[in-house]
Design a protein around this motif. Structure first.
Motif, mmCIF file in Angstrom:
data_model
loop_
_atom_site.group_PDB
_atom_site.id
_atom_site.type_symbol
_atom_site.label_atom_id
_atom_site.label_comp_id
_atom_site.label_asym_id
_atom_site.label_seq_id
_atom_site.Cartn_x
_atom_site.Cartn_y
_atom_site.Cartn_z
ATOM 1 N N ILE A 52 0.658 -1.183 0.063
ATOM 2 C CA ILE A 52 0.219 -0.075 -0.180
ATOM 3 C C ILE A 52 0.944 1.163 -0.154
ATOM 4 C CG2 ILE A 52 -1.640 1.271 1.373
ATOM 5 C CD1 ILE A 52 -2.934 -1.679 2.158
ATOM 6 N N ILE A 53 2.036 1.328 0.763
ATOM 7 C CA ILE A 53 2.667 2.506 1.048
ATOM 8 C C ILE A 53 3.568 2.656 -0.442
ATOM 9 C CG2 ILE A 53 4.814 3.487 2.070
ATOM 10 C CD1 ILE A 53 3.747 2.399 4.821
ATOM 11 N N ASP A 54 4.028 1.524 -1.239
ATOM 12 C CA ASP A 54 4.655 1.817 -2.361
ATOM 13 C C ASP A 54 3.743 2.252 -3.392
ATOM 14 O OD1 ASP A 54 6.882 0.866 -1.500
ATOM 15 O OD2 ASP A 54 6.989 -1.387 -2.232
ATOM 16 N N GLU A 55 2.642 1.991 -3.286
ATOM 17 C CA GLU A 55 1.473 2.472 -4.373
ATOM 18 C C GLU A 55 1.176 3.713 -3.992
ATOM 19 O OE1 GLU A 55 -0.930 -1.629 -5.058
ATOM 20 O OE2 GLU A 55 -1.761 -0.271 -4.019
ATOM 21 N N LEU A 56 1.040 4.173 -2.886
ATOM 22 C CA LEU A 56 0.918 5.696 -2.594
ATOM 23 C C LEU A 56 2.315 6.479 -2.688
ATOM 24 C CD1 LEU A 56 -0.989 5.489 1.075
ATOM 25 C CD2 LEU A 56 -1.881 6.317 -1.354
ATOM 26 N N LYS A 57 3.215 5.909 -2.593
ATOM 27 C CA LYS A 57 4.533 6.774 -3.071
ATOM 28 C C LYS A 57 4.426 7.127 -4.492
ATOM 29 C CE LYS A 57 7.684 5.141 0.384
ATOM 30 N NZ LYS A 57 8.709 4.306 0.924
ATOM 31 N N ASP A 58 4.026 5.908 -5.159
ATOM 32 C CA ASP A 58 3.957 6.394 -6.753
ATOM 33 C C ASP A 58 3.171 7.289 -7.027
ATOM 34 O OD1 ASP A 58 5.869 4.477 -7.389
ATOM 35 O OD2 ASP A 58 4.424 2.776 -7.963
ATOM 36 N N LYS A 59 1.879 7.224 -6.309
ATOM 37 C CA LYS A 59 0.813 8.183 -6.573
ATOM 38 C C LYS A 59 1.232 9.576 -6.504
ATOM 39 C CE LYS A 59 -3.647 7.203 -4.900
ATOM 40 N NZ LYS A 59 -4.634 7.414 -5.931
ATOM 41 N N TYR A 60 2.075 9.620 -5.451
ATOM 42 C CA TYR A 60 2.642 11.287 -5.238
ATOM 43 C C TYR A 60 4.059 11.295 -5.694
ATOM 44 C CZ TYR A 60 -1.470 11.697 -2.192
ATOM 45 O OH TYR A 60 -2.778 11.837 -1.880
ATOM 46 N N ASP A 61 4.483 10.508 -6.596
ATOM 47 C CA ASP A 61 5.730 10.836 -7.392
ATOM 48 C C ASP A 61 6.922 10.915 -6.404
ATOM 49 O OD1 ASP A 61 7.447 11.044 -9.655
ATOM 50 O OD2 ASP A 61 7.059 13.206 -9.798
ATOM 51 N N ASN A 62 6.600 10.139 -5.281
ATOM 52 C CA ASN A 62 7.807 10.397 -4.256
ATOM 53 C C ASN A 62 7.982 11.490 -3.765
ATOM 54 O OD1 ASN A 62 8.874 7.400 -3.926
ATOM 55 N ND2 ASN A 62 8.904 7.748 -6.140
ATOM 56 N N LYS A 63 6.919 12.344 -3.490
ATOM 57 C CA LYS A 63 7.021 13.743 -2.920
ATOM 58 C C LYS A 63 6.121 13.798 -1.648
ATOM 59 C CE LYS A 63 8.136 16.042 -7.098
ATOM 60 N NZ LYS A 63 7.727 16.479 -8.449
ATOM 61 N N CYS A 64 6.377 14.776 -0.732
ATOM 62 C CA CYS A 64 6.019 14.908 0.604
ATOM 63 C C CYS A 64 4.757 15.662 0.419
ATOM 64 C CB CYS A 64 6.877 15.744 1.532
ATOM 65 S SG CYS A 64 5.961 16.180 3.138
ATOM 66 N N GLN A 65 3.533 15.114 0.960
ATOM 67 C CA GLN A 65 2.340 15.661 0.861
ATOM 68 C C GLN A 65 2.166 16.982 1.524
ATOM 69 O OE1 GLN A 65 -0.333 11.818 1.371
ATOM 70 N NE2 GLN A 65 -1.516 13.257 0.712
ATOM 71 N N ILE A 66 3.111 17.363 2.335
ATOM 72 C CA ILE A 66 3.020 18.856 3.211
ATOM 73 C C ILE A 66 3.777 19.668 2.582
ATOM 74 C CG2 ILE A 66 3.677 20.013 5.032
ATOM 75 C CD1 ILE A 66 3.094 17.294 6.795
ATOM 76 N N CYS A 67 5.118 19.379 1.898
ATOM 77 C CA CYS A 67 5.916 20.512 1.424
ATOM 78 C C CYS A 67 6.303 19.965 0.180
ATOM 79 C CB CYS A 67 7.230 20.647 2.447
ATOM 80 S SG CYS A 67 8.305 19.056 2.305
#
Ligand SMILES: [Zn+2]
Ligand SMILES: [Zn+2]
Length: 145
Positions: A57-72
């Protein structure tokens, strides 16, 4: 003393979240064996079970956000070729073992430390995080919460 205790338990939580995902299978089994006797069989089995799902699940989410922090929005991957973002559980993973994507946000290591240390609380209605000093911050990126 109370503060010291909560410091330890916050650190533990963050490290638990990171390490169970990033450890190799060998490291993971020695970690499980190193848990003191007060950790029950159920807890150990629970940690093993969730590691499997967690990683996916975390790997899929990292992909979704292009390995970028959701805050900064910080992301090292494009520049350095390595990703250091981490999955943070909105409801404490050690308490709830809630691994649904709706309970996970992707953060850079700094924001991950900050959100634990400053006890950031995410409000799913306003999509804002409120910290213990009253500071309120909106997510920069949000595609799933
Ligand atoms: Zn960040
Ligand atoms: Zn966390």
């Amino acid at each position: 003393m109370e503060q010291f205790k909560s410091e330890i338990s916050n650190k533990g939580e963050r490290e638990l979240e990171n390490s169970i995902v990033d450890m190799t299978d060998e490291q993971f089994s020695s970690y499980i064996n190193s848990l003191d006797d007060s950790a029950s069989i159920e807890v150990k089995e629970g940690i093993k079970k969730v590691r499997k799902y967690n990683k996916k699940i975390i790997d899929e989410l990292k992909d979704k956000y292009d390995n970028k922090c959701q805050i900064c929005g910080e992301g090292s991957k494009n520049t350095y070729g390595v990703s250091v973002v981490e999955g943070h559980h909105i409801e404490e993973f050690s308490l709830t073992q809630n691994n649904s994507p709706q309970n996970i946000m992707i953060l850079c290591p700094s924001h991950h430390r900050i959100i634990h240390k400053a006890k950031g609380m995410f409000n799913s209605k306003t999509k804002e995080i409120t910290y213990s000093n009253g500071f309120i911050e909106k997510l920069l990126f949000n595609k799933h919460l």
